[in-house]
Scaffold this active site. Sequence first.
Site, PDB file in Angstrom:
ATOM      1  N   GLN A  96      36.448  40.265  32.146  1.00 42.69           N
ATOM      2  CA  GLN A  96      36.716  40.626  33.553  1.00 42.69           C
ATOM      3  C   GLN A  96      36.819  42.139  33.678  1.00 42.69           C
ATOM      4  O   GLN A  96      37.460  42.798  32.866  1.00 42.69           O
ATOM      5  CB  GLN A  96      38.027  39.978  34.021  1.00 42.69           C
ATOM      6  CG  GLN A  96      38.478  40.407  35.414  1.00 42.69           C
ATOM      7  CD  GLN A  96      39.446  41.594  35.399  1.00 42.69           C
ATOM      8  OE1 GLN A  96      40.237  41.732  34.480  1.00 42.69           O
ATOM      9  NE2 GLN A  96      39.357  42.459  36.404  1.00 42.69           N
ATOM     10  N   TYR A 119      36.786  45.634  36.700  1.00 43.91           N
ATOM     11  CA  TYR A 119      36.770  46.174  38.058  1.00 43.91           C
ATOM     12  C   TYR A 119      35.662  47.212  38.081  1.00 43.91           C
ATOM     13  O   TYR A 119      35.258  47.718  37.030  1.00 43.91           O
ATOM     14  CB  TYR A 119      38.099  46.866  38.379  1.00 43.91           C
ATOM     15  CG  TYR A 119      39.306  45.963  38.307  1.00 43.91           C
ATOM     16  CD1 TYR A 119      39.654  45.161  39.385  1.00 43.91           C
ATOM     17  CD2 TYR A 119      40.105  45.920  37.164  1.00 43.91           C
ATOM     18  CE1 TYR A 119      40.771  44.330  39.331  1.00 43.91           C
ATOM     19  CE2 TYR A 119      41.225  45.086  37.101  1.00 43.91           C
ATOM     20  CZ  TYR A 119      41.544  44.294  38.184  1.00 43.91           C
ATOM     21  OH  TYR A 119      42.641  43.476  38.129  1.00 43.91           O
ATOM     22  N   ASP A 156      39.638  41.898  44.529  1.00 48.87           N
ATOM     23  CA  ASP A 156      40.788  41.873  45.447  1.00 48.87           C
ATOM     24  C   ASP A 156      41.910  42.831  45.038  1.00 48.87           C
ATOM     25  O   ASP A 156      43.055  42.669  45.419  1.00 48.87           O
ATOM     26  CB  ASP A 156      41.331  40.440  45.610  1.00 48.87           C
ATOM     27  CG  ASP A 156      41.699  39.787  44.284  1.00 48.87           C
ATOM     28  OD1 ASP A 156      41.641  40.477  43.240  1.00 48.87           O
ATOM     29  OD2 ASP A 156      42.047  38.594  44.283  1.00 48.87           O
ATOM     30  N   ARG A 195      54.714  44.756  43.886  1.00 51.73           N
ATOM     31  CA  ARG A 195      55.473  43.589  43.421  1.00 51.73           C
ATOM     32  C   ARG A 195      56.923  44.033  43.255  1.00 51.73           C
ATOM     33  O   ARG A 195      57.262  44.803  42.367  1.00 51.73           O
ATOM     34  CB  ARG A 195      54.848  43.042  42.146  1.00 51.73           C
ATOM     35  CG  ARG A 195      53.480  42.414  42.461  1.00 51.73           C
ATOM     36  CD  ARG A 195      52.995  41.517  41.367  1.00 51.73           C
ATOM     37  NE  ARG A 195      52.598  42.257  40.193  1.00 51.73           N
ATOM     38  CZ  ARG A 195      51.382  42.751  39.984  1.00 51.73           C
ATOM     39  NH1 ARG A 195      50.427  42.558  40.863  1.00 51.73           N
ATOM     40  NH2 ARG A 195      51.117  43.420  38.891  1.00 51.73           N
ATOM     41  N   LYS A 216      35.311  37.457  41.547  1.00 54.65           N
ATOM     42  CA  LYS A 216      36.640  36.822  41.574  1.00 54.65           C
ATOM     43  C   LYS A 216      37.459  37.403  42.721  1.00 54.65           C
ATOM     44  O   LYS A 216      37.666  38.618  42.796  1.00 54.65           O
ATOM     45  CB  LYS A 216      37.343  37.065  40.240  1.00 54.65           C
ATOM     46  CG  LYS A 216      38.759  36.509  40.173  1.00 54.65           C
ATOM     47  CD  LYS A 216      39.298  36.596  38.751  1.00 54.65           C
ATOM     48  CE  LYS A 216      40.721  36.119  38.652  1.00 54.65           C
ATOM     49  NZ  LYS A 216      41.694  37.085  39.172  1.00 54.65           N
ATOM     50  N   HIS A 258      44.551  35.629  43.706  1.00 54.60           N
ATOM     51  CA  HIS A 258      45.124  36.398  42.601  1.00 54.60           C
ATOM     52  C   HIS A 258      46.515  35.849  42.236  1.00 54.60           C
ATOM     53  O   HIS A 258      47.421  36.601  41.868  1.00 54.60           O
ATOM     54  CB  HIS A 258      45.217  37.883  42.997  1.00 54.60           C
ATOM     55  CG  HIS A 258      44.973  38.847  41.860  1.00 54.60           C
ATOM     56  ND1 HIS A 258      43.815  39.568  41.713  1.00 54.60           N
ATOM     57  CD2 HIS A 258      45.762  39.212  40.812  1.00 54.60           C
ATOM     58  CE1 HIS A 258      43.905  40.339  40.642  1.00 54.60           C
ATOM     59  NE2 HIS A 258      45.080  40.144  40.074  1.00 54.60           N
ATOM     60  N   ARG A 269      49.484  37.493  43.891  1.00 53.80           N
ATOM     61  CA  ARG A 269      49.992  38.764  43.361  1.00 53.80           C
ATOM     62  C   ARG A 269      49.475  39.979  44.116  1.00 53.80           C
ATOM     63  O   ARG A 269      49.923  41.089  43.889  1.00 53.80           O
ATOM     64  CB  ARG A 269      49.617  38.899  41.881  1.00 53.80           C
ATOM     65  CG  ARG A 269      50.265  37.863  41.014  1.00 53.80           C
ATOM     66  CD  ARG A 269      49.682  37.847  39.614  1.00 53.80           C
ATOM     67  NE  ARG A 269      50.021  38.998  38.821  1.00 53.80           N
ATOM     68  CZ  ARG A 269      51.190  39.162  38.189  1.00 53.80           C
ATOM     69  NH1 ARG A 269      52.117  38.232  38.286  1.00 53.80           N
ATOM     70  NH2 ARG A 269      51.430  40.234  37.467  1.00 53.80           N
ATOM     71  N   ASP A 295      41.257  29.391  41.317  1.00 55.64           N
ATOM     72  CA  ASP A 295      42.541  29.569  40.631  1.00 55.64           C
ATOM     73  C   ASP A 295      43.639  29.810  41.643  1.00 55.64           C
ATOM     74  O   ASP A 295      43.395  29.879  42.842  1.00 55.64           O
ATOM     75  CB  ASP A 295      42.485  30.677  39.557  1.00 55.64           C
ATOM     76  CG  ASP A 295      42.517  32.090  40.112  1.00 55.64           C
ATOM     77  OD1 ASP A 295      42.972  32.322  41.248  1.00 55.64           O
ATOM     78  OD2 ASP A 295      42.086  32.985  39.371  1.00 55.64           O
ATOM     79  N   GLY A 300      47.937  28.802  41.395  1.00 59.99           N
ATOM     80  CA  GLY A 300      48.894  27.718  41.608  1.00 59.99           C
ATOM     81  C   GLY A 300      48.581  26.429  40.880  1.00 59.99           C
ATOM     82  O   GLY A 300      49.282  25.435  41.090  1.00 59.99           O
ATOM     83  N   ARG A 360      49.238  31.971  34.867  1.00 60.83           N
ATOM     84  CA  ARG A 360      50.615  31.869  34.360  1.00 60.83           C
ATOM     85  C   ARG A 360      50.816  30.712  33.373  1.00 60.83           C
ATOM     86  O   ARG A 360      51.544  30.882  32.382  1.00 60.83           O
ATOM     87  CB  ARG A 360      51.584  31.767  35.532  1.00 60.83           C
ATOM     88  CG  ARG A 360      51.617  33.052  36.385  1.00 60.83           C
ATOM     89  CD  ARG A 360      52.527  32.861  37.573  1.00 60.83           C
ATOM     90  NE  ARG A 360      52.563  33.960  38.498  1.00 60.83           N
ATOM     91  CZ  ARG A 360      51.781  34.088  39.583  1.00 60.83           C
ATOM     92  NH1 ARG A 360      50.841  33.168  39.827  1.00 60.83           N
ATOM     93  NH2 ARG A 360      51.913  35.106  40.399  1.00 60.83           N
TER      94      ARG A 360
HETATM   95  C1  LIG Z   1      50.572  38.656  34.598  1.00 65.93           C
HETATM   96  C2  LIG Z   1      49.263  38.536  35.307  1.00 65.93           C
HETATM   97  C3  LIG Z   1      48.323  39.546  35.172  1.00 65.93           C
HETATM   98  C4  LIG Z   1      47.084  39.429  35.837  1.00 65.93           C
HETATM   99  N1  LIG Z   1      46.128  40.406  35.627  1.00 65.93           N
HETATM  100  C5  LIG Z   1      44.895  40.234  36.160  1.00 65.93           C
HETATM  101  C6  LIG Z   1      43.852  41.160  35.848  1.00 65.93           C
HETATM  102  O1  LIG Z   1      44.032  42.117  35.091  1.00 65.93           O
HETATM  103  N2  LIG Z   1      42.632  40.937  36.417  1.00 65.93           N
HETATM  104  C7  LIG Z   1      42.394  39.878  37.250  1.00 65.93           C
HETATM  105  O2  LIG Z   1      41.277  39.721  37.730  1.00 65.93           O
HETATM  106  N3  LIG Z   1      43.365  38.992  37.549  1.00 65.93           N
HETATM  107  C8  LIG Z   1      44.597  39.144  37.015  1.00 65.93           C
HETATM  108  N4  LIG Z   1      45.565  38.219  37.288  1.00 65.93           N
HETATM  109  C9  LIG Z   1      45.276  37.080  38.180  1.00 65.93           C
HETATM  110  C10 LIG Z   1      44.707  35.899  37.410  1.00 65.93           C
HETATM  111  O3  LIG Z   1      43.410  36.134  36.959  1.00 65.93           O
HETATM  112  C11 LIG Z   1      44.642  34.653  38.296  1.00 65.93           C
HETATM  113  O4  LIG Z   1      43.930  34.942  39.464  1.00 65.93           O
HETATM  114  C12 LIG Z   1      46.016  34.103  38.656  1.00 65.93           C
HETATM  115  O5  LIG Z   1      46.919  34.246  37.591  1.00 65.93           O
HETATM  116  C13 LIG Z   1      45.883  32.640  39.032  1.00 65.93           C
HETATM  117  O6  LIG Z   1      47.085  32.114  39.471  1.00 65.93           O
HETATM  118  P1  LIG Z   1      48.124  31.307  38.538  1.00 65.93           P
HETATM  119  O7  LIG Z   1      48.829  32.350  37.721  1.00 65.93           O
HETATM  120  O8  LIG Z   1      49.008  30.687  39.554  1.00 65.93           O
HETATM  121  O9  LIG Z   1      47.338  30.356  37.707  1.00 65.93           O
HETATM  122  C14 LIG Z   1      46.817  38.309  36.653  1.00 65.93           C
HETATM  123  C15 LIG Z   1      47.775  37.297  36.773  1.00 65.93           C
HETATM  124  C16 LIG Z   1      48.986  37.393  36.112  1.00 65.93           C
HETATM  125  C17 LIG Z   1      49.981  36.272  36.244  1.00 65.93           C
END
Ligand SMILES: Cc1cc2nc3c(=O)[nH]c(=O)nc-3n(C[C@H](O)[C@H](O)[C@H](O)COP(=O)(O)O)c2cc1C
Length: 391
Positions: A126, A128, A156, A163, A252, A276, A279, A307, A309, A331
Site C-alpha cells: 500500500q 500514497y 482518503d 485522533r 482504497k 479507513h 480513522r 473493510d 468494522g 484491527r
Molecule cells: C493502527 C492502524 C493503522 C492504519 N494505517 C493505515 C495505513 O498506513 N494505510 C492505509 O491505507 N490504511 C491504514 N489503516 C486503515 C486500514 O487499512 C483499514 O482501512 C481499517 O483498519 C479497516 O477497519 P478495521 O480496523 O475496523 O478492520 C490503519 C488502520 C489502523 C487500525
Amino acid sequence: MAINIEDLRRLARRRLPRALFDFVDGGGGDEWSVRENRAAFERITFRPRVLVDVSKRDMTTTVLGQKLASPVVCAPTGMPGLLWPRGEVEAAKAAARVGSIYTLATRATCSIEEVAEAANGRVWFQVYVWQDRELTRKLVERAEAAGAKAMFLTVDVQVVSQRERDLRNGFTVPPKVTLKNATDTLRKVDWLWRMLRGPKITDRNFLGLSTRAGGSDLVRLGGYVNSLYDPSVDWDDFRWFRSLWKGPLVIKGITTAEDARLAVDHGADGVVVSNHGGRQLDYMPASIDALPEVVDAIGGRAEVLLDSGVRRGTDVVKALALGARACMVGRPYLWGLASGGQPGVERAITILNSEIDRTLALVGRPTLADLDPSAVRHAQRVASPAAIPAV
Ligand SMILES: Cc1cc2nc3c(=O)[nH]c(=O)nc-3n(C[C@H](O)[C@H](O)[C@H](O)COP(=O)(O)O)c2cc1C
C-alpha cells in the site's frame, strides 16, 4: 483463550501500553464512524434457506489473481512493529500460513523486501502518492522488484485526521512523555522487555530514500514522512501512478458511485470500499452501507473489496452477499499480533474463517458463489423487490 475477535481485543488492551492500544482502537473526531461501522453490520440480518445440502462447503476464492483459503485478507496498517518486534514480518508469515495475504503499509518498521521474503512473495503493498513523486516512484519500483502481487493506493488521507485519543495520550511524533504515560508503559513489562530486545523502530521503507529527512530515527524520519502527505493529489496523478505499476492496482477509500466510476474509467483493477476504519473523516457512513452503491456503479468491471468494522464471520458473509469479493481486516489482526505475535495473527484469521464456514452452512449457501443479496435483509436492498427473488 480467545474465542472471538473481541477476546483478542481484550487481550491486546491488557498487554499494550494504553497509548498504543488507543492508537489502534481509536478513530477520528467523535469516533462516530467507528461505532457506525459496527452498528451498520448489526442492522443487517440473514434470509437463510433451509433443506439445502450444505455438507460440502467451500470458501476458497481468488482475489486480484491471488488464490486464498477464505475471503479475509489483512488490511495495510501503519507501524505494526510497535505492537510486536518485526510485527509486519510476523503478520505476513501468519497470513501466508493460513492461506490469506498481508498488505504491507508503506509506513512500516520492516521493509517491503524483508516482508516479501518472509512471506515468499505472498504480499500486497500500500502506498500514497507522496508530495515527492520521485520517492513515490522509487517505492513502487522496490515493491515490484520485491515481488509484491498487487498495489493499493490509499486516497482518503488528503490530510492526517485528528485522533483525539492520540493527542491526549501524547502519541504523536515526536512523542510527549508524561508521568502518566511513562508509568503506564513501564507497567507493561512483557511488551517493554520484548520491544527493548527488538530492532530499532523507524519508518523503514524510507531509510536512505531521501537526504531531506535529517536522521534515521522515528522522530526525525517519521516527522519528515508526515510532511509528505499531499492534499493536491487528483485523478491526473492517479493516471500517472497507473503508468508506474503494471500489476493489479486497487484504489482504497472509495465510498460513492461517482468515484467508483472514475476509478474504473482511470484503469483501476479494484477498489476498497473503506472509511479507513473510522480513522479519517468522521461521520462517513459505514462501509457496508456504502457498498451496494459502489457495487452497482462498478458493474463487475473491477473487483470490490470492503473493510472497516469487520469483526465476525457473519460480517464477511453479509459483505459478500452485498457484492464484495473479499473483506480486509485491520484491527482484528493487530489485536492478534499484540496478544501473541505470529500465532495471534493466525488465530484472528482462523477465528473469522471458522465463523464464515459455520455461517455459510446456516444460511444455506455452501459456497461463496451462492451468496447474493437475497441472503440478507438490508435496509437499502429490501426496498428493491428485484433483490428478493420470488420463489
Ligand atoms: C493502527 C492502524 C493503522 C492504519 N494505517 C493505515 C495505513 O498506513 N494505510 C492505509 O491505507 N490504511 C491504514 N489503516 C486503515 C486500514 O487499512 C483499514 O482501512 C481499517 O483498519 C479497516 O477497519 P478495521 O480496523 O475496523 O478492520 C490503519 C488502520 C489502523 C487500525
